[in-house]
Design a protein around this motif. Structure first.
Motif, PDB file in Angstrom:
ATOM      1  N   UNK A 253       1.600  -0.683   2.231  1.00  9.90           N
ATOM      2  CA  UNK A 253       1.930  -0.435   1.202  1.00  9.90           C
ATOM      3  C   UNK A 253       2.562  -1.248   0.114  1.00  9.90           C
ATOM      4  N   UNK A 254       2.848  -2.489   0.374  1.00 14.28           N
ATOM      5  CA  UNK A 254       3.333  -3.404  -0.295  1.00 14.28           C
ATOM      6  C   UNK A 254       2.121  -3.948  -0.917  1.00 14.28           C
ATOM      7  N   UNK A 255       1.218  -4.262  -0.196  1.00 16.66           N
ATOM      8  CA  UNK A 255      -0.594  -4.511  -0.686  1.00 16.66           C
ATOM      9  C   UNK A 255      -1.308  -3.471  -1.467  1.00 16.66           C
ATOM     10  N   UNK A 256      -0.595  -1.595  -1.708  1.00 15.78           N
ATOM     11  CA  UNK A 256      -0.352  -1.059  -2.662  1.00 15.78           C
ATOM     12  C   UNK A 256       0.223  -1.769  -4.178  1.00 15.78           C
ATOM     13  N   UNK A 257       1.421  -1.570  -4.167  1.00 12.15           N
ATOM     14  CA  UNK A 257       2.315  -2.257  -5.061  1.00 12.15           C
ATOM     15  C   UNK A 257       1.495  -3.300  -6.292  1.00 12.15           C
ATOM     16  N   UNK A 258       0.773  -4.177  -5.100  1.00 10.22           N
ATOM     17  CA  UNK A 258       1.004  -5.839  -5.380  1.00 10.22           C
ATOM     18  C   UNK A 258      -0.242  -5.551  -5.763  1.00 10.22           C
ATOM     19  N   UNK A 259      -1.301  -4.810  -5.276  1.00  6.79           N
ATOM     20  CA  UNK A 259      -2.690  -5.252  -5.168  1.00  6.79           C
ATOM     21  C   UNK A 259      -3.300  -4.147  -5.991  1.00  6.79           C
ATOM     22  N   UNK A 260      -3.427  -3.272  -5.526  1.00  9.21           N
ATOM     23  CA  UNK A 260      -4.397  -1.977  -6.192  1.00  9.21           C
ATOM     24  C   UNK A 260      -4.172  -0.901  -6.515  1.00  9.21           C
ATOM     25  N   UNK A 261      -2.716  -1.236  -7.218  1.00 11.64           N
ATOM     26  CA  UNK A 261      -2.396   0.117  -8.067  1.00 11.64           C
ATOM     27  C   UNK A 261      -2.663  -0.320  -9.850  1.00 11.64           C
ATOM     28  N   UNK A 263      -3.814   1.984 -12.637  1.00 12.00           N
ATOM     29  CA  UNK A 263      -4.561   2.661 -13.911  1.00 12.00           C
ATOM     30  C   UNK A 263      -4.918   2.336 -15.253  1.00 12.00           C
ATOM     31  N   UNK A 264      -6.060   3.189 -14.957  1.00 11.13           N
ATOM     32  CA  UNK A 264      -7.058   3.426 -15.884  1.00 11.13           C
ATOM     33  C   UNK A 264      -8.048   2.114 -15.345  1.00 11.13           C
ATOM     34  N   UNK A 265      -8.177   2.042 -14.017  1.00 13.02           N
ATOM     35  CA  UNK A 265      -9.326   1.018 -14.006  1.00 13.02           C
ATOM     36  C   UNK A 265      -9.765   1.242 -12.664  1.00 13.02           C
ATOM     37  N   UNK A 266     -11.189   1.753 -12.744  1.00 12.70           N
ATOM     38  CA  UNK A 266     -12.046   1.730 -11.148  1.00 12.70           C
ATOM     39  C   UNK A 266     -11.830   0.428  -9.989  1.00 12.70           C
ATOM     40  N   UNK A 267     -11.403   0.576  -8.803  1.00 13.66           N
ATOM     41  CA  UNK A 267     -11.050  -0.151  -7.670  1.00 13.66           C
ATOM     42  C   UNK A 267     -11.679   0.328  -6.528  1.00 13.66           C
ATOM     43  N   UNK A 392      -7.121   5.681 -20.087  1.00  9.05           N
ATOM     44  CA  UNK A 392      -5.610   5.796 -19.703  1.00  9.05           C
ATOM     45  C   UNK A 392      -4.576   5.956 -19.114  1.00  9.05           C
ATOM     46  N   UNK A 393      -4.062   5.524 -17.883  1.00  7.99           N
ATOM     47  CA  UNK A 393      -3.254   5.837 -17.052  1.00  7.99           C
ATOM     48  C   UNK A 393      -3.657   6.805 -16.000  1.00  7.99           C
TER      49      UNK A 393
END
Length: 449
Positions: A253-261, A263-267, A392-393
């Motif tokens: 959950x920490x990695x989520x908020x720090x690196x993979x969240x 918005x508006x970008x395909x990951x 966007x978003x």
């Protein structure tokens, strides 16, 4: 290094392992001496005969990165074929009416032994989009360590297949470290160099008009790889592929908020290569988790067929219910209360693998065939790029769900990747399932929003 003897069809290795046996199989299939003498007339070979020969594909593989990820670290999800015959080789041999050659471990090959751009574009209905779309879009590849030959190997791949040049000088290709430096790069690594070549070649095959940004993390730790993701987005990439994964943990959950969240970008993130089970970052609620299939030519309307990639109990696409990550609102399956893996899928079976050119280090023997969900993640990221910039978003992982059950996706309904208590977690079915998600692309309309 994890090396596996991986027959695509159980038991086939002994039956067709020699050239003599393969020749016998060709004769039984109706080729014989007449077909060998008339190899210049491939139109005489039926689609059904080719499909039958392709089913004989059987390979051995090795994990490209040669390590098992420890806590807080990831391993790449690339499998390099070291022996046997691929579906591509079986097809070529069938058309020519000859016995297929056999891949030798670490031996160089003068020509490709796996699927190329035209195969992948045909299989996923992308030929028109690939020729006309993608200009101005940048697909970022995030991997660990440096591939000193990345630019040169990319040029060789694209030149062989007649794709336009993608170089540093023309602005199409750029390689940076996780801090954005073009000169202070990580240490080189032969295994990860193979992964990098696979990723760059899959972007080229799927979206030949796209620009490519390679961001190299200084190690395979989740923090460094995540930092590289942030750098890719900072540099303007709207499509970021991550062909790696590690065990889930309470840190996710920490990695989520720090690196993979973003918005508006395909990951996109690979679902894994060790069969049923969840891994991270595919388990992130903010990414498109990409599973893997076996892709073969077929005599149906599409011209191709797919099933869940499953070679053995320890090799196949990952899938499963995350132990930690929250379920995104667009996932509506009821058996998993948290994030379910995968969302969509594409070819990953090494036996039906893709051609890659890699010249760096011990694994860099020229043309190789690769599989693993490291192939499917950059492919899907590139399909998103063909579909156009996300709104966007938005969180693009939800886009395919709006097209569930439509002709925009090829529903994969056969195969499994292991044993599980909730059937669809590991077994394909009509509609959504864990190993293949909603299915594979049929054009780009399921990847826009």
């Amino acid at each position: 290094m994890r090396t596996t003897n991986s027959p695509h069809i159980s038991g086939r290795w002994r039956r067709v392992g020699s050239a003599a046996a393969a020749a016998t199989a060709l004769a039984l299939a109706g080729f014989g001496a007449a077909a060998q003498a008339d190899a210049a007339t491939p139109h005489k070979v039926s689609a059904q005969t080719i499909a039958t020969q392709i089913a004989k594909a059987h390979v051995q593989t090795t994990n490209a990165c040669a390590t098992t990820a420890k806590k807080g670290y990831a391993s790449c999800d690339a499998l390099r074929v070291t022996g046997g015959t691929t579906a591509f080789m079986e097809k070529q041999a069938a058309v020519k009416g000859v016995a297929p050659a056999t891949i030798k471990p670490n031996a160089s090959s003068g020509t490709p032994t796996g699927y190329g751009p035209s195969d992948l574009q045909s299989a996923y209905g992308l030929a028109s989009a690939a020729s006309s779309k993608g200009s101005g879009e940048t697909v970022a590849i995030v991997d660990a360590y440096d591939d000193p030959n990345a630019a040169a190997d990319l040029a060789t791949y694209r030149s062989y297949y007649g794709l336009s040049a993608c170089t540093t000088s023309n602005g199409c290709f750029k390689k940076v470290s996780q801090t954005g430096s073009t000169t202070s790069l990580p240490s080189a690594d032969s295994g990860w160099a193979g992964e990098i070549s696979l990723d760059l070649d899959m972007v080229s095959a799927t979206c030949p008009n796209c620009n490519i940004l390679l961001v190299e993390a200084k190690s395979a730790s989740m923090t460094n790889l995540g930092t590289a993701v942030n750098e890719a987005v900072k540099l303007g990439a709207k499509y970021v592929s991550n062909s790696y994964g590690g065990s889930e943990s309470s840190s996710d959950s920490s990695y989520d908020s720090s690196y993979y969240n973003h918005a508006g970008v395909v990951i996109t993130a690979s679902a894994g290569d060790e069969g049923y089970g969840a891994e991270y970052p595919a388990g992130s609620q903010y990414v498109t988790a990409v599973g893997g299939t076996a892709l073969s030519k077929a005599s149906n309307t599409r011209g191709w067929s797919e099933s869940v990639w499953n070679t053995s109990s320890t090799e196949g696409t990952g899938s499963g219910c995350s132990a930690y990550d929250a379920k995104p609102s667009w996932q509506t399956d009821t058996g998993c209360g948290k994030r379910m893996i995968a969302d969509v899928s594409a070819v990953a079976d090494p036996a039906t693998g893709v051609s890659v050119y890699d010249s760096y280090g011990a694994d860099g023997t020229g043309w190789n065939t690769y599989g693993g969900t490291s192939a499917s993640s950059p492919l899907i990221a590139s399909v998103y790029a063909l579909a156009g910039t996300p709104s966007s978003g938005s969180y693009p992982a939800k886009f395919p769900y709006a097209k569930a059950g439509t002709s925009a996706l090829n529903d994969v309904t056969s195969g499994s990747n292991g044993s599980c208590s909730t059937s669809y977690f590991c077994t394909a079915r009509s509609g959504y399932d864990g190993p293949t998600g909603l299915g594979t692309p049929e054009g780009v309309s399921a990847f826009t929003g």
